[in-house]
Design an enzyme around this catalytic site. Sequence first.
Site, PDB file in Angstrom:
ATOM      1  N   GLU A 152       9.009  10.005  -8.505  1.00 45.89           N
ATOM      2  CA  GLU A 152       9.784  10.379  -7.311  1.00 45.89           C
ATOM      3  C   GLU A 152      10.732   9.265  -6.887  1.00 45.89           C
ATOM      4  O   GLU A 152      11.830   9.525  -6.412  1.00 45.89           O
ATOM      5  CB  GLU A 152       8.837  10.704  -6.150  1.00 45.89           C
ATOM      6  CG  GLU A 152       8.055  11.993  -6.361  1.00 45.89           C
ATOM      7  CD  GLU A 152       6.988  12.205  -5.295  1.00 45.89           C
ATOM      8  OE1 GLU A 152       6.871  11.373  -4.380  1.00 45.89           O
ATOM      9  OE2 GLU A 152       6.262  13.202  -5.414  1.00 45.89           O
ATOM     10  N   VAL A 153      10.270   8.039  -7.010  1.00 51.91           N
ATOM     11  CA  VAL A 153      11.099   6.897  -6.618  1.00 51.91           C
ATOM     12  C   VAL A 153      11.579   6.207  -7.889  1.00 51.91           C
ATOM     13  O   VAL A 153      10.769   5.723  -8.687  1.00 51.91           O
ATOM     14  CB  VAL A 153      10.309   5.908  -5.724  1.00 51.91           C
ATOM     15  CG1 VAL A 153      11.175   4.713  -5.371  1.00 51.91           C
ATOM     16  CG2 VAL A 153       9.811   6.604  -4.462  1.00 51.91           C
TER      17      VAL A 153
ATOM     18  N   HIS B  94       1.214   2.197 -10.231  1.00 49.18           N
ATOM     19  CA  HIS B  94       0.229   2.594  -9.223  1.00 49.18           C
ATOM     20  C   HIS B  94      -1.109   1.968  -9.608  1.00 49.18           C
ATOM     21  O   HIS B  94      -1.538   2.078 -10.761  1.00 49.18           O
ATOM     22  CB  HIS B  94       0.022   4.117  -9.212  1.00 49.18           C
ATOM     23  CG  HIS B  94       1.208   4.915  -8.797  1.00 49.18           C
ATOM     24  ND1 HIS B  94       1.319   5.495  -7.556  1.00 49.18           N
ATOM     25  CD2 HIS B  94       2.336   5.255  -9.462  1.00 49.18           C
ATOM     26  CE1 HIS B  94       2.456   6.172  -7.478  1.00 49.18           C
ATOM     27  NE2 HIS B  94       3.097   6.055  -8.624  1.00 49.18           N
TER      28      HIS B  94
ATOM     29  N   HIS C 235       7.520   1.197 -10.927  1.00 51.47           N
ATOM     30  CA  HIS C 235       6.336   0.737 -10.208  1.00 51.47           C
ATOM     31  C   HIS C 235       5.078   1.152 -10.948  1.00 51.47           C
ATOM     32  O   HIS C 235       5.042   2.197 -11.595  1.00 51.47           O
ATOM     33  CB  HIS C 235       6.295   1.283  -8.770  1.00 51.47           C
ATOM     34  CG  HIS C 235       6.498   2.760  -8.659  1.00 51.47           C
ATOM     35  ND1 HIS C 235       7.744   3.336  -8.760  1.00 51.47           N
ATOM     36  CD2 HIS C 235       5.627   3.775  -8.474  1.00 51.47           C
ATOM     37  CE1 HIS C 235       7.621   4.653  -8.626  1.00 51.47           C
ATOM     38  NE2 HIS C 235       6.348   4.943  -8.463  1.00 51.47           N
TER      39      HIS C 235
ATOM     40  N   ARG D  67       0.838  -1.197   0.000  1.00 50.42           N
ATOM     41  CA  ARG D  67       0.000   0.000   0.000  1.00 50.42           C
ATOM     42  C   ARG D  67       0.876   1.252   0.000  1.00 50.42           C
ATOM     43  O   ARG D  67       1.894   1.301   0.707  1.00 50.42           O
ATOM     44  CB  ARG D  67      -0.926   0.020   1.221  1.00 50.42           C
ATOM     45  CG  ARG D  67      -1.940  -1.083   1.156  1.00 50.42           C
ATOM     46  CD  ARG D  67      -3.065  -0.993   2.155  1.00 50.42           C
ATOM     47  NE  ARG D  67      -3.782  -2.255   2.156  1.00 50.42           N
ATOM     48  CZ  ARG D  67      -4.678  -2.622   1.243  1.00 50.42           C
ATOM     49  NH1 ARG D  67      -5.013  -1.782   0.284  1.00 50.42           N
ATOM     50  NH2 ARG D  67      -5.249  -3.812   1.288  1.00 50.42           N
ATOM     51  N   ASP D  68       0.467   2.227  -0.818  1.00 47.06           N
ATOM     52  CA  ASP D  68       1.201   3.490  -0.869  1.00 47.06           C
ATOM     53  C   ASP D  68       1.102   4.179   0.488  1.00 47.06           C
ATOM     54  O   ASP D  68       0.027   4.228   1.104  1.00 47.06           O
ATOM     55  CB  ASP D  68       0.626   4.389  -1.974  1.00 47.06           C
ATOM     56  CG  ASP D  68       1.569   5.517  -2.335  1.00 47.06           C
ATOM     57  OD1 ASP D  68       2.124   5.508  -3.442  1.00 47.06           O
ATOM     58  OD2 ASP D  68       1.751   6.434  -1.491  1.00 47.06           O
ATOM     59  N   ILE D  69       2.215   4.706   0.959  1.00 43.05           N
ATOM     60  CA  ILE D  69       2.272   5.327   2.284  1.00 43.05           C
ATOM     61  C   ILE D  69       1.469   6.635   2.333  1.00 43.05           C
ATOM     62  O   ILE D  69       1.055   7.078   3.401  1.00 43.05           O
ATOM     63  CB  ILE D  69       3.748   5.566   2.686  1.00 43.05           C
ATOM     64  CG1 ILE D  69       3.909   5.657   4.191  1.00 43.05           C
ATOM     65  CG2 ILE D  69       4.338   6.783   1.976  1.00 43.05           C
ATOM     66  CD1 ILE D  69       5.343   5.578   4.664  1.00 43.05           C
TER      67      ILE D  69
ATOM     68  N   ASN E  25       4.646   6.506 -13.739  1.00 46.43           N
ATOM     69  CA  ASN E  25       5.310   7.783 -13.974  1.00 46.43           C
ATOM     70  C   ASN E  25       6.747   7.525 -14.404  1.00 46.43           C
ATOM     71  O   ASN E  25       7.388   6.586 -13.931  1.00 46.43           O
ATOM     72  CB  ASN E  25       5.306   8.616 -12.683  1.00 46.43           C
ATOM     73  CG  ASN E  25       3.898   8.983 -12.243  1.00 46.43           C
ATOM     74  OD1 ASN E  25       3.046   9.303 -13.067  1.00 46.43           O
ATOM     75  ND2 ASN E  25       3.640   8.918 -10.952  1.00 46.43           N
TER      76      ASN E  25
HETATM   77  P1  AMP Z   1       6.141   8.095  -8.085  1.00 44.55           P
HETATM   78  O1  AMP Z   1       5.917   9.560  -7.920  1.00 44.55           O
HETATM   79  O2  AMP Z   1       5.425   7.506  -9.266  1.00 44.55           O
HETATM   80  O3  AMP Z   1       7.620   7.739  -8.079  1.00 44.55           O
HETATM   81  O4  AMP Z   1       5.474   7.403  -6.840  1.00 44.55           O
HETATM   82  C1  AMP Z   1       6.162   7.079  -5.676  1.00 44.55           C
HETATM   83  C2  AMP Z   1       5.131   6.679  -4.648  1.00 44.55           C
HETATM   84  O5  AMP Z   1       5.793   5.963  -3.620  1.00 44.55           O
HETATM   85  C3  AMP Z   1       4.401   7.847  -3.984  1.00 44.55           C
HETATM   86  O6  AMP Z   1       3.003   7.716  -4.223  1.00 44.55           O
HETATM   87  C4  AMP Z   1       4.770   7.699  -2.513  1.00 44.55           C
HETATM   88  O7  AMP Z   1       3.706   8.036  -1.652  1.00 44.55           O
HETATM   89  C5  AMP Z   1       5.133   6.233  -2.426  1.00 44.55           C
HETATM   90  N1  AMP Z   1       6.062   5.887  -1.350  1.00 44.55           N
HETATM   91  C6  AMP Z   1       7.236   6.487  -1.057  1.00 44.55           C
HETATM   92  N2  AMP Z   1       7.840   5.880  -0.014  1.00 44.55           N
HETATM   93  C7  AMP Z   1       7.007   4.862   0.348  1.00 44.55           C
HETATM   94  C8  AMP Z   1       7.052   3.863   1.374  1.00 44.55           C
HETATM   95  N3  AMP Z   1       8.086   3.786   2.242  1.00 44.55           N
HETATM   96  N4  AMP Z   1       6.032   2.977   1.464  1.00 44.55           N
HETATM   97  C9  AMP Z   1       4.993   3.047   0.594  1.00 44.55           C
HETATM   98  N5  AMP Z   1       4.897   3.960  -0.388  1.00 44.55           N
HETATM   99  C10 AMP Z   1       5.883   4.861  -0.508  1.00 44.55           C
END
Ligand code: AMP
Length: 115
Positions: free
Chosen positions: A94-95, A101, A99, A28-30, A86
């Site tokens: 961001e990460v 969503h 992944h 689950r997204d945090i 993304n």
């Molecule tokens: P993106 O902007 O597509 O890279 O999405 C990264 C997603 O990772 C965001 O929706 C964040 O809320 C989610 N996220 C970041 N760190 C964590 C974590 N430790 N556990 C779960 N989700 C995370």
Amino acid sequence: MSTIFSKIIRGEVPADIVYQDDRVTCFRDINPAAPVHLLIVPNKEIATVNDLGEQDERLAGHMLLVAKELAEREGIAQSGYRLIINCNRDGGQEVHHLHVHLLGGHRMGPMVLRR
Ligand code: AMP
């Protein structure tokens, strides 16, 4: 490369993991943007869609099939959902660990903001 997602996959950082197999980990997204907001992440460290190769064709397909299965399990398959990937800056990534969503549980807004 070792992102926060790699640490979650290896069990070094806690997460609400809903599914895991030898190819993907889903949690689950945090910071959920919808009532259901799951992330489908390859266990293999692939930074972005740009970094997918021919050898990843089955993995990429598996990610979609797992997303479909999780939508069913979460009870949103019939009401509908949105899958988002993304990529890099303009895509809002961001990460930098690939992944998908999976978002659902209410009506999504417009696909993108028009400007
Ligand atoms: P993106 O902007 O597509 O890279 O999405 C990264 C997603 O990772 C965001 O929706 C964040 O809320 C989610 N996220 C970041 N760190 C964590 C974590 N430790 N556990 C779960 N989700 C995370």
